[in-house]
Design a protein around this motif. Structure first.
Motif, short mmCIF file in Angstrom:
data_model
loop_
_atom_site.label_atom_id
_atom_site.label_comp_id
_atom_site.label_asym_id
_atom_site.label_seq_id
_atom_site.Cartn_x
_atom_site.Cartn_y
_atom_site.Cartn_z
N SER A 1 0.83 -1.20 0.00
CA SER A 1 0.00 0.00 0.00
C SER A 1 0.86 1.25 0.00
O SER A 1 2.08 1.21 0.22
CB SER A 1 -0.93 0.01 1.22
OG SER A 1 -0.17 -0.05 2.41
N LEU A 2 0.20 2.37 -0.24
CA LEU A 2 0.81 3.70 -0.20
C LEU A 2 0.04 4.53 0.81
O LEU A 2 -1.19 4.64 0.72
CB LEU A 2 0.75 4.36 -1.58
CG LEU A 2 1.05 5.87 -1.62
CD1 LEU A 2 2.51 6.15 -1.31
CD2 LEU A 2 0.66 6.45 -2.98
N LYS B 1 -4.64 1.11 -0.84
CA LYS B 1 -4.33 -0.32 -0.91
C LYS B 1 -4.11 -0.75 -2.36
O LYS B 1 -4.78 -0.27 -3.27
CB LYS B 1 -5.47 -1.13 -0.29
CG LYS B 1 -5.72 -0.82 1.18
CD LYS B 1 -6.87 -1.64 1.72
CE LYS B 1 -7.08 -1.39 3.21
NZ LYS B 1 -7.46 0.01 3.48
N GLY B 2 -3.15 -1.65 -2.52
CA GLY B 2 -2.84 -2.14 -3.85
C GLY B 2 -1.85 -1.30 -4.62
O GLY B 2 -1.47 -1.66 -5.73
N TYR B 3 -1.41 -0.18 -4.03
CA TYR B 3 -0.45 0.69 -4.71
C TYR B 3 0.97 0.54 -4.19
O TYR B 3 1.84 1.33 -4.56
CB TYR B 3 -0.90 2.16 -4.62
CG TYR B 3 -2.01 2.48 -5.59
CD1 TYR B 3 -1.72 2.89 -6.89
CD2 TYR B 3 -3.35 2.35 -5.23
CE1 TYR B 3 -2.73 3.17 -7.80
CE2 TYR B 3 -4.37 2.63 -6.13
CZ TYR B 3 -4.06 3.04 -7.41
OH TYR B 3 -5.07 3.31 -8.30
N GLY B 4 1.20 -0.44 -3.34
CA GLY B 4 2.57 -0.76 -2.96
C GLY B 4 3.32 -1.36 -4.14
O GLY B 4 2.73 -1.81 -5.13
N MET B 5 4.64 -1.41 -4.05
CA MET B 5 5.46 -1.83 -5.20
C MET B 5 5.17 -3.27 -5.62
O MET B 5 5.09 -3.57 -6.82
CB MET B 5 6.94 -1.65 -4.87
CG MET B 5 7.37 -0.21 -4.71
SD MET B 5 9.16 -0.03 -4.59
CE MET B 5 9.48 -0.92 -3.07
N ALA C 1 -8.04 -14.26 -6.93
CA ALA C 1 -9.47 -13.96 -6.76
C ALA C 1 -9.73 -12.48 -6.52
O ALA C 1 -10.87 -12.06 -6.48
CB ALA C 1 -10.03 -14.78 -5.60
N TRP C 2 -8.67 -11.71 -6.30
CA TRP C 2 -8.82 -10.28 -6.07
C TRP C 2 -8.31 -9.51 -7.27
O TRP C 2 -7.31 -9.84 -7.86
CB TRP C 2 -8.03 -9.84 -4.84
CG TRP C 2 -8.51 -10.47 -3.58
CD1 TRP C 2 -8.27 -11.73 -3.15
CD2 TRP C 2 -9.32 -9.86 -2.58
NE1 TRP C 2 -8.87 -11.96 -1.96
CE2 TRP C 2 -9.53 -10.82 -1.57
CE3 TRP C 2 -9.91 -8.60 -2.44
CZ2 TRP C 2 -10.30 -10.57 -0.45
CZ3 TRP C 2 -10.66 -8.34 -1.32
CH2 TRP C 2 -10.85 -9.32 -0.32
N HIS C 3 -9.00 -8.49 -7.64
CA HIS C 3 -8.48 -7.60 -8.67
C HIS C 3 -8.65 -6.16 -8.19
O HIS C 3 -9.47 -5.88 -7.33
CB HIS C 3 -9.18 -7.80 -10.02
CG HIS C 3 -10.57 -7.23 -10.08
ND1 HIS C 3 -11.64 -7.84 -9.47
CD2 HIS C 3 -11.04 -6.11 -10.66
CE1 HIS C 3 -12.73 -7.13 -9.69
NE2 HIS C 3 -12.39 -6.07 -10.40
N MET C 4 -7.86 -5.29 -8.73
CA MET C 4 -7.78 -3.95 -8.20
C MET C 4 -8.74 -3.02 -8.92
O MET C 4 -8.84 -3.01 -10.14
CB MET C 4 -6.35 -3.41 -8.35
CG MET C 4 -5.27 -4.37 -7.88
SD MET C 4 -5.59 -5.06 -6.26
CE MET C 4 -5.63 -3.57 -5.28
N PRO D 1 -8.67 -3.14 -3.01
CA PRO D 1 -8.95 -4.43 -3.63
C PRO D 1 -10.35 -4.89 -3.25
O PRO D 1 -10.70 -4.97 -2.09
CB PRO D 1 -7.88 -5.34 -3.02
CG PRO D 1 -7.56 -4.72 -1.71
CD PRO D 1 -7.79 -3.25 -1.86
N THR D 2 -11.15 -5.17 -4.25
CA THR D 2 -12.53 -5.60 -3.98
C THR D 2 -12.86 -6.80 -4.84
O THR D 2 -12.44 -6.90 -5.99
CB THR D 2 -13.52 -4.47 -4.30
OG1 THR D 2 -13.34 -4.08 -5.66
CG2 THR D 2 -13.28 -3.27 -3.40
N LYS D 3 -13.64 -7.71 -4.29
CA LYS D 3 -14.09 -8.85 -5.07
C LYS D 3 -15.19 -8.39 -6.02
O LYS D 3 -16.08 -7.64 -5.64
CB LYS D 3 -14.62 -9.94 -4.14
CG LYS D 3 -13.52 -10.61 -3.34
CD LYS D 3 -13.82 -12.08 -3.16
CE LYS D 3 -12.65 -12.75 -2.46
NZ LYS D 3 -12.64 -14.18 -2.66
N PRO D 4 -15.16 -8.84 -7.22
CA PRO D 4 -16.22 -8.44 -8.15
C PRO D 4 -17.55 -9.00 -7.71
O PRO D 4 -17.66 -10.14 -7.27
CB PRO D 4 -15.75 -9.03 -9.49
CG PRO D 4 -14.74 -10.07 -9.13
CD PRO D 4 -14.14 -9.68 -7.84
N THR D 5 -18.55 -8.17 -7.79
CA THR D 5 -19.88 -8.60 -7.35
C THR D 5 -20.64 -9.32 -8.46
O THR D 5 -21.60 -10.02 -8.19
CB THR D 5 -20.68 -7.38 -6.89
OG1 THR D 5 -20.72 -6.43 -7.97
CG2 THR D 5 -20.01 -6.73 -5.70
#
Length: 674
Positions: free
Chosen positions: A257-258, A290-294, A356-359, A364-368
């Motif tokens: 994360s950033l 979240k999700g913007y870490g290297m 199973a997670w995408h940004m 990060p959220t699971k697609p509904t």
């Protein structure tokens, strides 16, 4: 000769002390010796007093363990108190010899930081006490050697879990925290269960902001107040001063994360985060992207490439099975994926962290709805096909600066205030700059140039020359990603940015904040001198005792200086004396004794009456400057022989009287000083 004016009994209070005495111009060697001994003892006592009040309290130590997503690191800080001012925190880094020995024993590769750490992260050890112990024991052993043995029991040890522990399910997280408590309780350091916790991204960002502004000297301390938790009630935010012109913003780039934290100039108060740092309130904006870490950003880039590849296959071969299932055809086995940010000759398998997670945006959220086709693929074969323009385009897609936002202004798809002022970039930003050998003042354009040159080098050469560095294959992507993240994603100008040198971590802010709040290291304690003088608790006892001593020393020094001046015959202090509380009539009696001899005109007064310091104890007479006097009588050489003899006799009589009075005054001075 010194005359004492007869007091006006009608104007003075009934018990006004007016006893006055004088000392002769010359004293015996014994009295001079006694005065010298008294002054020497007084000087020694004064030096002891000054040393006692100026010396800092005993140094304390704080150990902070950072449990991150890629590993666990330990930091030790030396905490020194300086009264009510800002405490002094010094990071105690391991020597290079210790770091190399630890890395060799653990089989680690070379990194950008000089620190003691273990891999992988503690999230991989959930439910396994032996694995937790094996991960923490090397860190505790180094801390035991760094902190003096006599300070172990009074030095707190904290462990803060970040992104790696935040991702764990609740049950696994509780089991892991219980195992951590068992290991830390067995250590020689001061420990309580509340010293271990999983912090959210906002706390991590606040700790980083506190640490940066501490080393910049921009924080304010209010150690006289009671300690308060990091997050205080929103109502207290009304007391927070607008320090945006005095503080700097913090950018902390980690593996997952950033964190962005600063004091906004224009932002609704209800959306600010009220925090308390060393008893001083601040109102901050802080957000964890979240999700913007290297590491997560590189994984997201792989997901984007994989989705694009599967979409191309869907167009090229629309099989009957795929059409019937209504899904994109997924290749059997491990699919091969060409990556524009990998060097020519690179070919390695890459395991995706959580398919199973995408940004989407900053979280990060699971697609509904319907899942993505790539979710069923856990591993791919990455093949290097370096193309700089495509690599930069891929980094722009990962940053997604144009992501939709519900309520602008926004940054990285999340609501955020305009980022004004100066910002310091740390952690991952420094790692990237350090890898390319760039000075911390290098521009983002220079960073991209270094990345372009690096991407053009063959993999065989890099794997040979940089074999002892971790993740060297990702830096071709990290160079444009960091540049685009700062300029396009956060909208910062080059003039606003500065990169913090290595060795700094958000753990400094955690040690400063939690060391005061949880461990009470910022409390002002009684020193030994105060405890000996007064039984009152806290700072009131210390202040009262020291003020009393200071006043006593001041009076004693005035008396000593006055006595020395009298011995030297200085007319400025010829009327200085010490004496007990007297009767108003005493002054009259003293004046009567000083009447001139019969037949001799009165000698003009050389000094007006001194003013007095009144108090419940002995009185100190402090003289004022001499007043102009009338011209003296003609010298004896111009008088007759008989008159000269008569005056000599009178002077001898006056000298005898002065010696008698000075003996009594010196005796009372000695009694008062004892």
């Amino acid at each position: 000769m010194i005359f004492a004016r007869k007091p006006n009994l009608q104007k003075q209070p009934r018990h006004y002390p007016t006893w006055i005495c004088s000392m002769p111009n010359g004293t015996s060697s014994g009295r001079r010796r006694a005065a010298g001994i008294f002054t020497t003892i007084l000087a020694i006592f004064t030096l002891i007093f000054v040393w006692e009040i100026s010396r800092p309290g005993p140094d304390k130590y704080v150990t902070v363990i950072d449990s991150g997503s890629t590993g666990t690191r330990v930091y030790v800080y030396k905490w020194g108190m300086r009264g009510r001012s800002m405490p002094s925190l010094l990071a105690l880094e391991p020597t290079m010899k210790e770091v190399l020995a630890h890395r060799k024993a653990a089989g680690f590769q070379r990194g950008a930081y000089r620190r003691i750490e273990t891999e992988p992260g503690l999230d991989r050890a959930a439910g396994d006490l032996s694995a937790v112990r094996a991960s923490l024991q090397p860190l505790l052993e180094w801390a035991k050697k760094t902190v003096p043995a006599q300070r172990h029991s009074s030095s707190p040890v904290f462990l803060f879990g970040t992104a790696g522990l935040r991702k764990l399910p609740e049950d696994d997280r509780l089991k892991l925290l219980n195992d951590i408590n068992q290991v830390l309780e067995s250590s020689p350091f001061s420990f309580r269960p509340e010293y271990v916790k999983v912090i959210d991204g906002a706390d991590e960002g606040v700790y980083g902001w506190v640490g940066l502004n501490y080393i910049e000297g921009r924080l304010k301390a209010s150690l006289g107040a009671a300690p308060s938790p990091l997050r205080h009630p929103v109502a207290d935010a009304e007391k927070a001063a607008p320090y945006e012109q005095e503080t700097v913003g913090a950018l902390d780039l980690g593996g997952s994360s950033l964190e962005v934290t600063f004091i906004p100039s224009r932002w609704p108060r209800k959306r600010k985060v009220p925090v308390s740092v060393l008893r001083t309130p601040y109102s901050l904006y802080t957000h964890s992207f979240k999700g913007y870490g290297m590491n997560d950003a590189f994984d997201k880039a792989v997901t984007i490439l994989l989705e694009a590849m599967l979409a191309d296959r869907q167009q090229q071969q629309d099989t009957a099975a795929a059409a019937a299932a209504g899904r994109t055809a997924v290749p059997s086995g491990v699919p091969t994926l060409e990556h524009p940010c990998l060097q020519e000759g690179y070919s390695e398998r890459f395991r995706r962290k959580d398919p199973a997670w995408h940004m989407q945006g900053s979280a990060p959220t699971k697609p509904t709805s319907e899942p993505l086709p790539s979710e069923s693929i856990e591993e791919v074969l990455l093949v290097g096909r370096p193309r700089w323009s495509e690599c930069r385009d891929l980094a722009e897609k990962v940053v997604d600066a144009g992501a939709l936002c519900r309520r602008p202004p926004c940054a990285l798809g999340a609501e955020a205030p305009p980022m004004h002022g100066r910002f310091l970039a740390m952690s991952g930003f420094f790692v990237v700059y350090d890898f390319f050998g760039l000075p911390l003042t290098a521009t983002l354009a220079e960073l991209e140039d270094a990345g372009r040159r690096y991407c053009g080098r063959p993999w065989q050469e890099l794997s040979r020359d940089l074999a002892d560095i971790k993740n060297i294959e990702t830096y071709c992507f990290r160079a444009p990603y960091v540049s685009i993240l700062l300029s396009d994603g956060l909208g910062l100008q080059q003039s606003q940015l500065s990169v913090v040198k290595g060795g700094f971590s958000w753990t400094l802010g955690a040690a400063l904040t939690e060391g005061d709040t949880l461990a009470g290291l910022g409390s002002v304690e009684d020193d030994s001198l105060t405890q000996a003088l007064s039984g009152a608790p806290g700072w009131m006892a210390r202040s009262g005792a020291r003020l009393t001593l200071a006043a006593a020393l001041l009076l004693a020094w005035v008396a000593a200086i006055c006595a020395l001046l009298q011995q030297s015959g200085n007319p400025f202090c010829r009327g200085c004396c010490l004496g007990p509380l007297g009767d108003p009539m005493a002054a009259g009696a003293a004046a009567a004794k000083r009447q001139p001899l019969k037949g001799q005109p009165a000698e003009p007064p050389e000094m007006v009456s001194p003013w007095l310091l009144r108090g419940p104890g002995p009185e100190l007479c402090i003289p004022v400057a001499p007043q102009p006097s009338r011209p003296l009588a003609p010298p004896p050489s111009q008088r007759s022989h008989s008159l000269h003899s008569e005056m000599s006799g009178m002077r001898a009589e006056r000298g005898r009287r002065r010696r008698d009075r000075s003996s009594d005054c010196l005796a009372q001075l000695t009694d008062w000083s004892e």
